[in-house]
Design an enzyme around this catalytic site. Structure first.
Site, PDB file in Angstrom:
ATOM      1  N   PRO A   1       0.929  -1.221   0.149  1.00 30.88           N
ATOM      2  CA  PRO A   1       0.005   0.195  -0.005  1.00 30.88           C
ATOM      3  C   PRO A   1       0.863   1.164  -0.040  1.00 30.88           C
ATOM      4  CG  PRO A   1      -0.479  -1.563   1.980  1.00 30.88           C
ATOM      5  CD  PRO A   1       0.786  -2.085   1.170  1.00 30.88           C
ATOM      6  N   GLU A   2       0.691   2.075  -1.028  1.00 28.88           N
ATOM      7  CA  GLU A   2       1.457   3.452  -1.078  1.00 28.88           C
ATOM      8  C   GLU A   2       0.353   4.534  -0.591  1.00 28.88           C
ATOM      9  OE1 GLU A   2       3.346   3.775  -4.508  1.00 28.88           O
ATOM     10  OE2 GLU A   2       3.448   1.865  -4.824  1.00 28.88           O
TER      11      GLU A   2
ATOM     12  N   ARG B   1       2.156 -11.356   4.938  1.00 27.73           N
ATOM     13  CA  ARG B   1       3.776 -11.367   5.076  1.00 27.73           C
ATOM     14  C   ARG B   1       4.204 -11.203   6.374  1.00 27.73           C
ATOM     15  NH1 ARG B   1       5.824 -10.722  -0.242  1.00 27.73           N
ATOM     16  NH2 ARG B   1       8.011 -10.938   1.002  1.00 27.73           N
TER      17      ARG B   1
END
Ligand SMILES: [Zn+2]
Length: 274
Positions: free
Chosen positions: A2-3, A112
């Site tokens: 996510p940016e 992750r």
């Protein structure tokens, strides 16, 4: 990962649901997600706190709580914050459950396991190690074109690497760096010192335009990003170069090229970007 546009979309979906809600208790299922304080103390300190503000700094989410505490969340690669009804299915990637006073739950889910959560006193926010080195947010109103140019002055190295450097400006990751440079017609490996004032002006406006358009489309979902309600974004349909190797450039029709650069893929149009 996510940016800025994805984190902003998560913020916009969560804010109206969370403001004024009290966290009744917390269940930590994977201790190492909580960096500070330790998981047991975290659960104690946050219980009974009411959410009074939700803000974003680059890719960080800041949840302000009564009791002068701030919950700092970074989603890293695959982290999600999901506002759900009780009974929502959990799996081995559900690491923290916040139980809210309206019966709903906020889940921190991360496949992750690189995402992090900290709970710190509000007066430490300015000096907090993860935040104090960050440059201005890419959409901060005080980051004008002149300020942008000044910050870039004296920076050497490839322009794409500088855009990704969170101490220069925070919020831009690989997808949006590729898209911004295409829009600005600047080659990703171009040296920053070679950019003319006109290049810099185009780069600044491309940065603002790409990020704001991506927010309007609720972010980019390539693999797993979803917002606070579990919905994917749609900006992936508008990507000009990222992930489009050998496909035609939307502007000139020539093939998009991919170059591995420092472990990330730069996608660009060799005809449009000089
Ligand atoms: Zn082109």
């Amino acid at each position: 990962m996510p940016e800025l546009p994805e984190v902003e979309t998560i913020l916009q979906t969560l804010r109206p649901k969370l403001l004024g809600r009290t966290i009744e208790r917390v269940e930590v299922l994977l201790n190492r997600v909580i960096r500070e304080p330790d998981a047991e103390q975290f659960a104690k300190d946050i219980s009974g706190q009411t959410l009074i503000g939700v803000e974003r700094r680059g890719k960080y989410l800041l949840f302000k709580l009564t009791g002068s505490l701030v919950l700092v969340v970074h989603l890293r690669m695959t982290g999600r914050l999901l506002y759900v009804a009780p009974g929502f299915p959990r799996d081995q990637y559900t690491h923290v459950v916040f139980y809210l006073d309206n019966g709903k739950e906020l889940l921190f889910h991360d496949m992750r396991r690189f995402g992090t959560i900290d709970l710190i006193p509000a007066d430490r926010l300015k000096t907090f190690h993860s935040l104090n080195k960050l440059g201005p947010d890419a959409l901060d109103p005080s980051l004008t074109r002149d300020v942008f140019k000044k910050r870039l002055k004296g920076r050497s190295g490839q322009i794409k690497k500088i855009l990704l450097d969170q101490t220069f400006i925070t919020g831009i990751g690989n997808i949006y760096a590729n898209e911004i440079l295409w829009k600005a017609r600047i080659h990703p490996e171009r040296s920053a010192t070679s950019l003319t004032p006109r290049d810099l002006g185009r780069l600044y406006h491309a940065m603002r335009e790409v990020l704001m358009t991506a927010i309007d489309h609720r972010g980019t979902t390539i693999r797993d990003y979803v917002d606070g309600e579990g919905k994917p974004g749609s900006f992936q349909e508008l990507l000009a170069v990222h992930g489009r190797e050998n496909q035609p450039c939307p502007l000139c029709g020539n093939s998009i090229v991919r170059v591995k650069n420092g472990g990330r893929s730069a996608y660009f149009c060799p005809s449009c970007q000089k």
